[in-house]
Design an enzyme around this catalytic site. Structure first.
Site, PDB file in Angstrom:
ATOM      1  N   GLU A  13       0.860  -1.087  -0.086  1.00 15.23           N
ATOM      2  CA  GLU A  13       0.002   0.018   0.031  1.00 15.23           C
ATOM      3  C   GLU A  13       0.813   1.258  -0.082  1.00 15.23           C
ATOM      4  O   GLU A  13       1.609   1.583   0.886  1.00 15.23           O
ATOM      5  CB  GLU A  13      -0.830  -0.228   1.263  1.00 15.23           C
ATOM      6  CG  GLU A  13      -2.195   0.516   1.243  1.00 15.23           C
ATOM      7  CD  GLU A  13      -2.822   0.862   2.501  1.00 15.23           C
ATOM      8  OE1 GLU A  13      -3.097   1.948   3.039  1.00 15.23           O
ATOM      9  OE2 GLU A  13      -3.246  -0.351   3.147  1.00 15.23           O
ATOM     10  N   TYR A  38     -11.610  -3.616   3.930  1.00 16.61           N
ATOM     11  CA  TYR A  38     -10.682  -3.056   4.866  1.00 16.61           C
ATOM     12  C   TYR A  38     -11.557  -2.979   6.219  1.00 16.61           C
ATOM     13  O   TYR A  38     -12.374  -2.114   6.278  1.00 16.61           O
ATOM     14  CB  TYR A  38     -10.230  -1.891   4.290  1.00 16.61           C
ATOM     15  CG  TYR A  38      -8.873  -1.344   5.239  1.00 16.61           C
ATOM     16  CD1 TYR A  38      -8.882  -1.241   6.438  1.00 16.61           C
ATOM     17  CD2 TYR A  38      -7.674  -0.696   4.470  1.00 16.61           C
ATOM     18  CE1 TYR A  38      -7.733  -0.845   7.335  1.00 16.61           C
ATOM     19  CE2 TYR A  38      -6.531  -0.357   5.004  1.00 16.61           C
ATOM     20  CZ  TYR A  38      -6.641  -0.466   6.702  1.00 16.61           C
ATOM     21  OH  TYR A  38      -5.589   0.137   7.132  1.00 16.61           O
ATOM     22  N   ASP A  50      -4.952   9.638  10.629  1.00 20.03           N
ATOM     23  CA  ASP A  50      -3.827   8.823  10.741  1.00 20.03           C
ATOM     24  C   ASP A  50      -3.290   9.388  12.376  1.00 20.03           C
ATOM     25  O   ASP A  50      -3.476  10.556  12.540  1.00 20.03           O
ATOM     26  CB  ASP A  50      -2.511   8.986   9.784  1.00 20.03           C
ATOM     27  CG  ASP A  50      -2.773   8.253   8.596  1.00 20.03           C
ATOM     28  OD1 ASP A  50      -3.017   7.088   8.752  1.00 20.03           O
ATOM     29  OD2 ASP A  50      -3.137   8.879   7.581  1.00 20.03           O
TER      30      ASP A  50
END
Lengths: 266, 389
Positions: free
Chosen positions: A50, A175, A61
């Site tokens: 990725e 995911y 994040d």
């Protein structure tokens, strides 16, 4: 069925194995090291790569990927560099490549042109964490026409109707976000993990991979026990932070990887 | 009623957030739909706005300022007289009551100038809720009085040291906190930005400004003002003033922060110089570079120092319903001094942008024209900056 992600999962299934998906931030510590790292990772058994496009405001994040993104942007990395890196990797390897990035930079080129560019660079899938499936058609469909998957995320908070929606729109794999929060190492994974993954598997035949917070061999094995693959990011980026040279970071990163995969230096 | 709950304003707005936040946004949307028409909810808010905030705030005819401008008559909607010193409290009380109804005990907020942070801390003190406020480290430095106020009110101020260390980064951290503590936490967003339903909900809570102004102005001959002028960062005081006039023949002017001048690149004029994109969950005008990276905004006023803008403003710009202009740091300072000397009112630097443009506008209009300027906050917090300027 010639998407490299699909082929990879089919091969793994035939061999009774689970996928290890490694995330790296493009341009951190630099593009040359990215390229070397990907090839070394593949030799050690990483199945899918990725490539994270650094963004100025990465709201999903944690501190590690934030720091790597800021460092990369400070070096002048652009989304075009991610495509150059992908194309460079393609010269040496057929490992499946997923481009991960926040939505805004993806909105720059016209969708059809974006899809063609990604296809030419050898990209097999994209992950855009702030693009919800219901608003994705204008990006997803042109990519699909080029044989590129858009991979959507399911979170612990996703209600059944959303799980259905994600399963319907997602390509390549699903995911699953291991727990609420941002990316980065955590001490424990959610107790609900197995139950949630089983719930998703009832809705889809696509592989289900788990990411966010996986940093140890134990966590990896637990994820592999229930899901089709694990996505590891921050744990592989951390070794580069604070290292004086990219080469030393690379060495430390591969050590971490070897520890997780239990393989010796190749 | 459904129609009013569109998640978009034309192409703008929407919900562009990580999947983890989709469920809590739906939950918020459902709760807001349910309570906005609930008589108990409305009464509770109304009583607080009256007895605690001090509403209605006056609509004041600024005679000396009008005379100085030498043209149109200028009226000031005195949001600076609200408890806590700015319009932000209108929204905070509404959302705090909603959070109570939803059973959330922990409140998080972002703040730029600290006015929203202070208002959030105030509402939380009033309701006995835990409050944590994310604030850029640079903003904490330039708006110190508000940091002390939040502390005194029992809120925890968390410095944000990433990125430009201002409002944009405070929003990022608040979103990261929310995504992590989503089960227990209510995100009290301070402006008409962010994912649906925030832009609609915050506008609705701020619309009390325009509803009052409309009623107050109706008593004067002519019935309706010709122009409404308000500063625009995220844009909540502007939408609050504009919205109740949306169907009237009244012109709307939003004033963005021109910083050191919009030609220098050091400004916060998202509508004037940006292009549409996605930041903090909605599609709207943004300051961004060629690659879609978000640019840092610049303004002397921390509350306008934001590279995005509320999606409804983008819609107003595209449809021509409102026009958007900008005013530089220096013009805002000059307007601060002018209003202080002529009317004995010290405006917040944010509001001074609207004053500066209002004076220019009035000067070019005939004496029978009227302008309402939203004086969104008072200037005590800015004294240090003005002394240095």
């Amino acid at each position: 069925m010639d998407n490299k992600i699909d082929i990879k999962f089919k091969q793994l299934k035939e061999r009774g194995k689970k996928a290890f998906i490694a995330y790296l931030t493009v341009g951190f510590p630099d593009i040359e090291t990215n390229l070397r790292l990907v090839l070394e990772m593949e030799r050690r058994g990483v199945d899918i790569i990725e490539l994270g496009i650094p963004f100025s405001d990465p709201i999903a994040d944690g501190p590690t990927i934030q720091a790597s993104s800021q460092a990369s942007l400070a070096r002048g990395t652009t989304p075009a560099d991610a495509l150059l890196l992908a194309a460079e990797i393609r010269k040496h390897s057929s490992i499946p490549l997923i481009l991960m990035g926040y939505l805004n930079p993806f909105l720059r080129p016209a969708p059809g042109i974006l899809a063609k560019k990604l296809s030419r660079a050898g990209v097999d899938g994209v992950i855009i964490p702030d693009l919800p499936p219901e608003a994705s058609d204008s990006i997803r469909l042109p990519l699909k026409a080029e044989g590129i998957h858009t991979i959507f995320l399911i979170a612990p908070t996703s209600r059944p109707d959303r799980i259905k929606l994600v399963c319907e729109k997602s390509g390549g794999f699903i995911y699953y976000v291991s727990r609420t929060g941002v990316t980065g190492a955590r001490e424990d994974l959610s107790r609900e993990l197995e139950m949630k993954v089983k719930g998703i598997k009832k809705e889809t035949d696509l592989p289900v991979c788990v990411g966010f917070g996986i940093s140890t061999r134990e966590q990896l094995l637990r994820v592999w026990g229930t899901a089709d693959g694990a996505i590891v990011g921050s744990a592989l980026i951390k070794p580069f932070l604070g290292e004086t040279t990219p080469a030393r970071g690379l060495k430390k990163c591969l050590k971490v990887l070897e520890g997780m995969l239990q393989v010796g230096s190749a | 009623m459904k129609k009013r709950f569109k998640s978009k304003f034309g192409p703008f707005g929407g919900k562009f957030v990580p999947e983890t936040l989709m469920a809590p946004l739906e939950e918020l949307d459902e709760a807001y739909r349910k309570y906005r028409r609930d008589p108990d909810f409305r009464d509770e808010l109304k009583i607080l706005l009256t007895d605690y905030v001090g509403r209605p705030t006056p609509l004041y005819f600024a005679g000396r300022l009008s005379e100085y401008a030498g043209g149109a008559r200028i009226y000031l909607k005195r949001e600076d007289l609200c408890h806590t010193g700015a319009h932000k409290i209108n929204n905070c009380l509404g959302q705090a009551i909603l959070a109570m109804r939803m059973g959330k005990k922990r409140i998080i907020a972002e703040t730029g100038a600290g006015q929203h942070g202070v208002a959030a801390a105030t509402a939380c003190a009033l309701f006995g809720l835990d409050c944590e406020v994310y604030m850029g480290a640079e903003d904490m430095e330039r708006q110190r009085p508000n940091v002390f106020r939040m502390d005194l009110l029992g809120a925890k101020v968390i410095p944000v040291t990433t990125g430009s260390r201002t409002l944009k980064d405070a929003c990022n951290e608040a979103l990261r906190d929310w995504v992590t503590n989503v089960g227990t936490t209510y995100y009290l967003l301070g402006s008409t930005v962010g994912p649906h339903p925030y832009p609609t909900m915050v506008r609705d809570f701020q619309s009390v400004i325009g509803r009052e102004a409309r009623r107050q102005f109706k008593k004067s001959p002519g019935g309706l003002p010709d122009y409404l002028v308000a500063c625009v960062g995220g844009g909540s005081n502007a939408l609050g003033l504009f919205h109740p006039f949306v169907k009237d023949p009244v012109r709307f002017i939003g004033v963005e922060a021109g910083g050191r001048g919009i030609k220098t690149g050091k400004h916060a004029a998202s509508l004037g110089k940006g292009r549409p994109g996605v930041l903090h969950g909605s599609y709207s005008y943004l300051l961004q570079d060629r690659d879609g990276q978000i640019r840092e905004a610049h303004s002397i006023s921390a509350g306008l120092d934001y590279p995005g803008v509320g999606p409804e403003h983008s819609f107003f710009k595209e449809t021509g319903r409102a026009e958007y202009v900008s005013v530089t740091d220096r013009e805002a300072i000059r307007a601060t001094v002018k209003l202080s000397r002529l009317e004995g009112i010290i405006p917040a630097l944010e509001s001074a942008h609207a004053i500066a443009y209002g004076i220019k506008l009035a000067r070019n209009l005939k004496k029978n024209k009227t302008i309402i300027i939203c004086l969104s906050g008072r200037g005590d917090k800015d004294l240090e900056i003005i002394q240095k300027a």
